[in-house]
Design a protein around this motif. Structure first.
Motif, PDB file in Angstrom:
ATOM      1  N   PRO A   1       7.909 -31.354 -17.960  1.00  0.00           N
ATOM      2  CA  PRO A   1       6.541 -30.824 -18.060  1.00  0.00           C
ATOM      3  C   PRO A   1       5.846 -30.734 -16.707  1.00  0.00           C
ATOM      4  N   LEU A   2       6.151 -31.667 -15.786  1.00  0.00           N
ATOM      5  CA  LEU A   2       5.552 -31.610 -14.455  1.00  0.00           C
ATOM      6  C   LEU A   2       5.958 -30.319 -13.746  1.00  0.00           C
ATOM      7  N   VAL A   3       7.247 -30.042 -13.719  1.00  0.00           N
ATOM      8  CA  VAL A   3       7.751 -28.834 -13.063  1.00  0.00           C
ATOM      9  C   VAL A   3       7.200 -27.582 -13.754  1.00  0.00           C
ATOM     10  N   ALA A   4       7.131 -27.608 -15.070  1.00  0.00           N
ATOM     11  CA  ALA A   4       6.594 -26.464 -15.807  1.00  0.00           C
ATOM     12  C   ALA A   4       5.142 -26.194 -15.410  1.00  0.00           C
ATOM     13  N   ILE A   5       4.352 -27.252 -15.253  1.00  0.00           N
ATOM     14  CA  ILE A   5       2.953 -27.082 -14.847  1.00  0.00           C
ATOM     15  C   ILE A   5       2.872 -26.492 -13.446  1.00  0.00           C
ATOM     16  N   LEU A   6       3.645 -27.049 -12.512  1.00  0.00           N
ATOM     17  CA  LEU A   6       3.610 -26.567 -11.128  1.00  0.00           C
ATOM     18  C   LEU A   6       3.947 -25.089 -11.053  1.00  0.00           C
ATOM     19  N   LEU A   7       5.018 -24.690 -11.711  1.00  0.00           N
ATOM     20  CA  LEU A   7       5.442 -23.290 -11.650  1.00  0.00           C
ATOM     21  C   LEU A   7       4.496 -22.378 -12.426  1.00  0.00           C
ATOM     22  N   LEU A   8       4.052 -22.835 -13.584  1.00  0.00           N
ATOM     23  CA  LEU A   8       3.189 -21.996 -14.425  1.00  0.00           C
ATOM     24  C   LEU A   8       1.866 -21.705 -13.736  1.00  0.00           C
ATOM     25  N   THR A   9       1.201 -22.735 -13.218  1.00  0.00           N
ATOM     26  CA  THR A   9      -0.100 -22.523 -12.583  1.00  0.00           C
ATOM     27  C   THR A   9       0.026 -21.642 -11.346  1.00  0.00           C
ATOM     28  N   ASP A  10       1.083 -21.839 -10.561  1.00  0.00           N
ATOM     29  CA  ASP A  10       1.243 -21.060  -9.329  1.00  0.00           C
ATOM     30  C   ASP A  10       1.581 -19.605  -9.627  1.00  0.00           C
ATOM     31  N   LEU A  11       2.549 -19.386 -10.501  1.00  0.00           N
ATOM     32  CA  LEU A  11       3.013 -18.022 -10.754  1.00  0.00           C
ATOM     33  C   LEU A  11       1.961 -17.192 -11.487  1.00  0.00           C
TER      34      LEU A  11
ATOM     35  N   TRP B   1       5.321 -23.547  -1.591  1.00  0.00           N
ATOM     36  CA  TRP B   1       5.344 -25.011  -1.515  1.00  0.00           C
ATOM     37  C   TRP B   1       5.994 -25.603  -2.763  1.00  0.00           C
ATOM     38  N   ALA B   2       5.699 -25.027  -3.936  1.00  0.00           N
ATOM     39  CA  ALA B   2       6.320 -25.519  -5.166  1.00  0.00           C
ATOM     40  C   ALA B   2       7.827 -25.327  -5.125  1.00  0.00           C
ATOM     41  N   ALA B   3       8.291 -24.264  -4.471  1.00  0.00           N
ATOM     42  CA  ALA B   3       9.735 -24.019  -4.367  1.00  0.00           C
ATOM     43  C   ALA B   3      10.429 -25.106  -3.562  1.00  0.00           C
ATOM     44  N   VAL B   4       9.670 -25.836  -2.756  1.00  0.00           N
ATOM     45  CA  VAL B   4      10.229 -26.970  -2.008  1.00  0.00           C
ATOM     46  C   VAL B   4      10.212 -28.236  -2.859  1.00  0.00           C
ATOM     47  N   SER B   5       9.098 -28.502  -3.538  1.00  0.00           N
ATOM     48  CA  SER B   5       8.963 -29.781  -4.260  1.00  0.00           C
ATOM     49  C   SER B   5       9.720 -29.797  -5.586  1.00  0.00           C
ATOM     50  N   VAL B   6       9.777 -28.662  -6.290  1.00  0.00           N
ATOM     51  CA  VAL B   6      10.402 -28.647  -7.616  1.00  0.00           C
ATOM     52  C   VAL B   6      11.862 -29.094  -7.574  1.00  0.00           C
TER      53      VAL B   6
END
Length: 382
Positions: free
Chosen positions: A95-105, A126-131
């Motif tokens: 769910p953490l990764v889903a939130i990061l990608l969803l909000t950014d994209l 930046w998310a592409a680095v942390s995910v």
């Protein structure tokens, strides 16, 4: 502020009790690191979604749908906090990764201006680095998982702090149309909710303890400390924030600083909650470095964050806070030899004095602002 946003915030302040529970169960330096990593994950997702709701206009149906989806994911993620470093790392990370990608994209595609869409493409980079770091950590055993997640959390937090810059491509926030008043209200209510959830966590500790004079006194003492922490901001401090943001040439910058400060504010409240639980369970026991670090260290984190914000914005109302932090540091050392009940009462004395001083200081700053005498702070790097 939309009711949905307040509803959304409740999911993320729920994490305070979860983080405190994890730290209390793993009361070691590794446990501190694990708690810090998960705290950063919680606050980063809250910050990104809060900015999205402001930039994309929460009154829009698609923005409300985004907030609701993140809310559901966040509820599940926060519920896994006590188990993330044990047997459920994927239940926390997915769910953490889903939130990061969803909000950014979503923002990168649907933001209302080309400038804002370009900014969110930087956020996505930046998310592409942390995910991948979050995912690799989840696949690791308990030992190395912490190292991978520390780096991932550092990337996410640094991105929020610096507004996700890329080489030769930095956010110029003066160019953004931004509802700063909306975010000021978000921060105000989020702080209230953090304090409220801390009260619930401490109330649970009081409920589990025997009804004795020392226990009741310690519980009341911790409650007084929380009231003082609340008053240190809400007795005029919030008005200073609102007026400074309203008059700033770059209205986004002070809001960004206030959002960045939520990391240490929440960390301070979690530490204070755990220190309170230890004190309430053994109020007349021997003093300890743990109680001193948690009780007084938690208060220091909360207060020094305010001092930093006031210094970087108005250059006023920060000195008394630094003095209070120094007093807490000395008292934290003394807590090694004092019963927890005495440490709590000593913390109350420091915070009550601080609130009395700040009541006067805040009024002086507000009068200076009304008179137009408040000096403009020197520009800071975004």
């Amino acid at each position: 502020m939309a009711p949905l946003e307040l509803f959304f915030d409740l999911v993320f302040v729920f994490a305070i009790g979860q983080l405190a529970e994890h730290l209390l169960a793993e009361l070691s330096w590794r446990g501190v690191a694990e708690t810090a990593v998960m705290l950063i994950a919680v606050l980063s997702t809250w910050a990104l979604t809060s900015f999205d709701a402001t930039f994309l206009d929460v009154k829009q149906a698609r923005t409300r749908r985004l907030v609701l989806v993140v809310m559901g994911l966040g509820l599940f993620m926060n519920a896994q906090i006590p188990h993330a470093f044990a047997d459920r790392p994927w239940a926390f990370v997915i769910p953490l990764v889903a939130i990061l990608l969803l909000t950014d994209l979503v923002a990168a595609v649907s933001a209302p201006t080309p400038f804002l869409r370009h900014h969110y493409r930087r956020v996505t980079a930046w998310a592409a680095v942390s995910v991948p770091l979050w995912l690799i950590g989840a696949a690791m055993d308990h030992g190395p998982r912490l190292a991978w997640w520390v780096v991932a959390a550092a990337v996410d937090m640094t991105g929020v702090w610096l507004a996700h810059p890329l080489p030769r491509d930095v956010l110029s926030s003066r160019e953004l149309v931004f509802d700063a008043d909306h975010m000021v209200e978000r921060i105000r209510l989020f702080i209230i909710l953090q304090l409220g959830e801390t009260v619930l966590t401490i109330g649970t500790a009081i409920s589990a303890a025997p009804v004795q004079a020392a226990t009741v006194t310690t519980g009341l003492g911790v409650f007084v400390a929380l009231v003082c922490l609340c008053a240190s901001y809400f007795r005029g401090g919030e008005d200073i924030l609102a007026r400074h943001v309203a008059s700033a040439a770059d209205r986004l910058l002070p809001v960004r600083h206030a959002v960045s400060g939520q990391y240490s504010t929440l960390a301070g409240l979690v530490a204070l909650a755990v220190g309170a639980e230890l004190s309430i369970s053994h109020p007349t026991g021997h003093g300890s470095a743990r109680v001193g670090l948690l009780l007084f260290g938690g208060a220091i984190l909360y207060i020094v964050t305010q001092a930093w914000w006031y210094y970087t914005s108005t250059r006023q109302a920060w000195g008394a806070r630094i003095v209070a932090c120094l007093a807490c540091a000395v008292a934290g050392v003394a807590a090694v030899w004092l019963p927890p009940l005495v440490s709590v009462l000593l913390l109350d004395a420091i915070l009550l004095t601080l609130v009395a001083v700040l009541g006067r200081v805040h009024q002086e700053v507000l009068r200076a602002m009304d008179a137009g005498d408040n000096p403009r702070p020197r520009p800071l790097a975004p």
